[in-house]
Design a protein around this motif. Structure first.
Motif, PDB file in Angstrom:
ATOM      1  N   ASP A  22     101.056  84.238  66.647  1.00  0.00           N
ATOM      2  CA  ASP A  22     101.253  82.935  67.280  1.00  0.00           C
ATOM      3  C   ASP A  22     100.075  82.676  68.225  1.00  0.00           C
ATOM      4  N   ALA A  23     100.034  81.493  68.830  1.00  0.00           N
ATOM      5  CA  ALA A  23      98.896  81.112  69.671  1.00  0.00           C
ATOM      6  C   ALA A  23      98.667  82.090  70.825  1.00  0.00           C
ATOM      7  N   ALA A  24      99.739  82.550  71.460  1.00  0.00           N
ATOM      8  CA  ALA A  24      99.590  83.473  72.594  1.00  0.00           C
ATOM      9  C   ALA A  24      98.960  84.796  72.152  1.00  0.00           C
ATOM     10  N   PHE A  25      99.416  85.335  71.022  1.00  0.00           N
ATOM     11  CA  PHE A  25      98.860  86.594  70.520  1.00  0.00           C
ATOM     12  C   PHE A  25      97.398  86.413  70.122  1.00  0.00           C
ATOM     13  N   ARG A  26      97.098  85.299  69.461  1.00  0.00           N
ATOM     14  CA  ARG A  26      95.717  85.042  69.059  1.00  0.00           C
ATOM     15  C   ARG A  26      94.806  84.926  70.278  1.00  0.00           C
ATOM     16  N   GLN A  27      95.303  84.306  71.346  1.00  0.00           N
ATOM     17  CA  GLN A  27      94.497  84.170  72.558  1.00  0.00           C
ATOM     18  C   GLN A  27      94.198  85.539  73.169  1.00  0.00           C
ATOM     19  N   ILE A  28      95.200  86.396  73.234  1.00  0.00           N
ATOM     20  CA  ILE A  28      94.985  87.753  73.756  1.00  0.00           C
ATOM     21  C   ILE A  28      93.940  88.482  72.918  1.00  0.00           C
ATOM     22  N   CYS A  29      94.045  88.362  71.609  1.00  0.00           N
ATOM     23  CA  CYS A  29      93.081  89.038  70.729  1.00  0.00           C
ATOM     24  C   CYS A  29      91.673  88.468  70.908  1.00  0.00           C
ATOM     25  N   ALA A  30      91.562  87.160  71.066  1.00  0.00           N
ATOM     26  CA  ALA A  30      90.257  86.541  71.294  1.00  0.00           C
ATOM     27  C   ALA A  30      89.666  87.027  72.620  1.00  0.00           C
TER      28      ALA A  30
END
Length: 113
Positions: A22-30
């Motif tokens: 989801d967007a939150a997980f993708r942001q953490i990974c970025a």
């Protein structure tokens, strides 16, 4: 790395994972170095039927670029429509077509590998 005309600034890419990316997980990974992010797989039929829950999967975090939306399906006309919908609704740089998901609920509908 480059995909078409899109430059990927890192060798780290986040793979799409159903129920995870989801967007939150993708942001953490970025923030941890992923130079390319992809949504979880999204049903082309759900996009074509304008399912509200499905549209929430298209949401990107602020500044999420380069980014991709991954869609799946088996009907060529619906896939084309869904790709356009996903592009317009998300602002993604890339539309990725899932062609190899072995999950039962995908394969049993003729949508996967």
């Amino acid at each position: 790395m480059r995909i078409g005309t899109v430059d990927i600034p890192s060798q780290l890419a986040l793979a799409p994972m159903a129920g995870v990316t989801d967007a939150a997980f993708r942001q953490i990974c970025a923030e941890q170095g992923a130079g390319y992010t992809v949504t979880e797989l999204i049903s082309s039929k759900a996009l074509c039927y304008h399912d509200k829950k499905t549209f929430s999967l298209l949401r990107q975090f602020p500044g999420e670029h380069p980014a991709a939306v991954q869609i799946f399906g088996s009907d060529p006309a619906c896939m084309a429509e869904a790709a356009q919908i996903a592009l317009e609704a998300s602002g993604a740089d890339i539309i990725d077509i899932n062609m190899g998901c072995p999950m039962g609920k995908i394969v049993n509908n003729g949508d996967g590998a």
